[in-house]
Design a protein around this motif. Sequence first.
Motif, PDB file in Angstrom:
ATOM      1  N   ARG A  70      -3.475  80.597  26.353  1.00  0.00           N
ATOM      2  CA  ARG A  70      -3.908  79.197  26.473  1.00  0.00           C
ATOM      3  C   ARG A  70      -4.155  78.593  25.098  1.00  0.00           C
ATOM      4  O   ARG A  70      -3.895  77.417  24.881  1.00  0.00           O
ATOM      5  CB  ARG A  70      -5.158  79.133  27.351  1.00  0.00           C
ATOM      6  N   LYS A  71      -4.622  79.406  24.148  1.00  0.00           N
ATOM      7  CA  LYS A  71      -4.804  78.904  22.781  1.00  0.00           C
ATOM      8  C   LYS A  71      -3.462  78.521  22.173  1.00  0.00           C
ATOM      9  O   LYS A  71      -3.362  77.528  21.448  1.00  0.00           O
ATOM     10  CB  LYS A  71      -5.499  79.960  21.907  1.00  0.00           C
ATOM     11  N   LEU A  72      -2.417  79.307  22.450  1.00  0.00           N
ATOM     12  CA  LEU A  72      -1.071  79.014  21.949  1.00  0.00           C
ATOM     13  C   LEU A  72      -0.400  77.879  22.711  1.00  0.00           C
ATOM     14  O   LEU A  72       0.309  77.064  22.128  1.00  0.00           O
ATOM     15  CB  LEU A  72      -0.169  80.251  22.094  1.00  0.00           C
ATOM     16  N   LEU A  73      -0.619  77.859  24.032  1.00  0.00           N
ATOM     17  CA  LEU A  73       0.034  76.898  24.924  1.00  0.00           C
ATOM     18  C   LEU A  73      -1.050  76.189  25.744  1.00  0.00           C
ATOM     19  O   LEU A  73      -1.301  76.544  26.890  1.00  0.00           O
ATOM     20  CB  LEU A  73       1.018  77.624  25.862  1.00  0.00           C
ATOM     21  N   PRO A  74      -1.710  75.197  25.164  1.00  0.00           N
ATOM     22  CA  PRO A  74      -2.872  74.573  25.815  1.00  0.00           C
ATOM     23  C   PRO A  74      -2.606  73.975  27.194  1.00  0.00           C
ATOM     24  O   PRO A  74      -3.529  73.872  27.998  1.00  0.00           O
ATOM     25  CB  PRO A  74      -3.294  73.476  24.835  1.00  0.00           C
ATOM     26  N   THR A  75      -1.367  73.606  27.495  1.00  0.00           N
ATOM     27  CA  THR A  75      -1.084  73.005  28.802  1.00  0.00           C
ATOM     28  C   THR A  75      -0.579  74.019  29.822  1.00  0.00           C
ATOM     29  O   THR A  75      -0.294  73.657  30.958  1.00  0.00           O
ATOM     30  CB  THR A  75      -0.041  71.873  28.669  1.00  0.00           C
ATOM     31  N   CYS A  76      -0.487  75.288  29.438  1.00  0.00           N
ATOM     32  CA  CYS A  76      -0.020  76.328  30.343  1.00  0.00           C
ATOM     33  C   CYS A  76      -1.043  76.527  31.468  1.00  0.00           C
ATOM     34  O   CYS A  76      -2.230  76.740  31.217  1.00  0.00           O
ATOM     35  CB  CYS A  76       0.169  77.641  29.579  1.00  0.00           C
ATOM     36  N   ARG A  77      -0.571  76.428  32.706  1.00  0.00           N
ATOM     37  CA  ARG A  77      -1.441  76.626  33.867  1.00  0.00           C
ATOM     38  C   ARG A  77      -1.517  78.114  34.172  1.00  0.00           C
ATOM     39  O   ARG A  77      -0.495  78.792  34.242  1.00  0.00           O
ATOM     40  CB  ARG A  77      -0.901  75.873  35.074  1.00  0.00           C
TER      41      ARG A  77
END
Length: 120
Positions: A70-77
Motif C-alpha cells: 500500500r505504501k508503494l501503490l496507495p490506491t491498491c485495494r
Amino acid sequence: MAKPRVLVIDDDKTIADTFVMVLNVSGFEAKAAYSGEEGLQLSRDHGFEFLVSDVVMHPMNGIEAAIEIRKLLPTCRVLLISGTNDTTSLLAEATSRGFEFDILPKPVNPTALIEALKED
C-alpha cells in the motif's frame, strides 16, 4: 478496456495458483507470489489495482506485505484471507498504524472472491 490487475499472495502454491486461474478466466489479469517478500518485489515491478493475500505466512505475514505494498501503490485495494484467530490482533495493529483492510474467512469460495473484488 484493460483488465484489472490482481496480485495474489499465498505461501500455499496450490491456493495461489487456483485463485490466479479463477481470476484470469473471470476478467482479471492476475499474478501469483508465494511469499510476502516475493509479492512486494512484484509490486515494485508491476502496478496492481488489487491485492489478495493470505494473512498467516512467514517470515513476512500478509498484513505486513499489504502495508508495504500500500505504501508503494496507495490506491491498491487490499483483500486479506485468513482462517485463524490470530488475524484479529494483526488487523488491530495495522489499524493503529492507519491501514484498514477488508478480510474474507477461509475457506474462500471463488465466487465470493470475485464478488468482493468487484465491489466498490
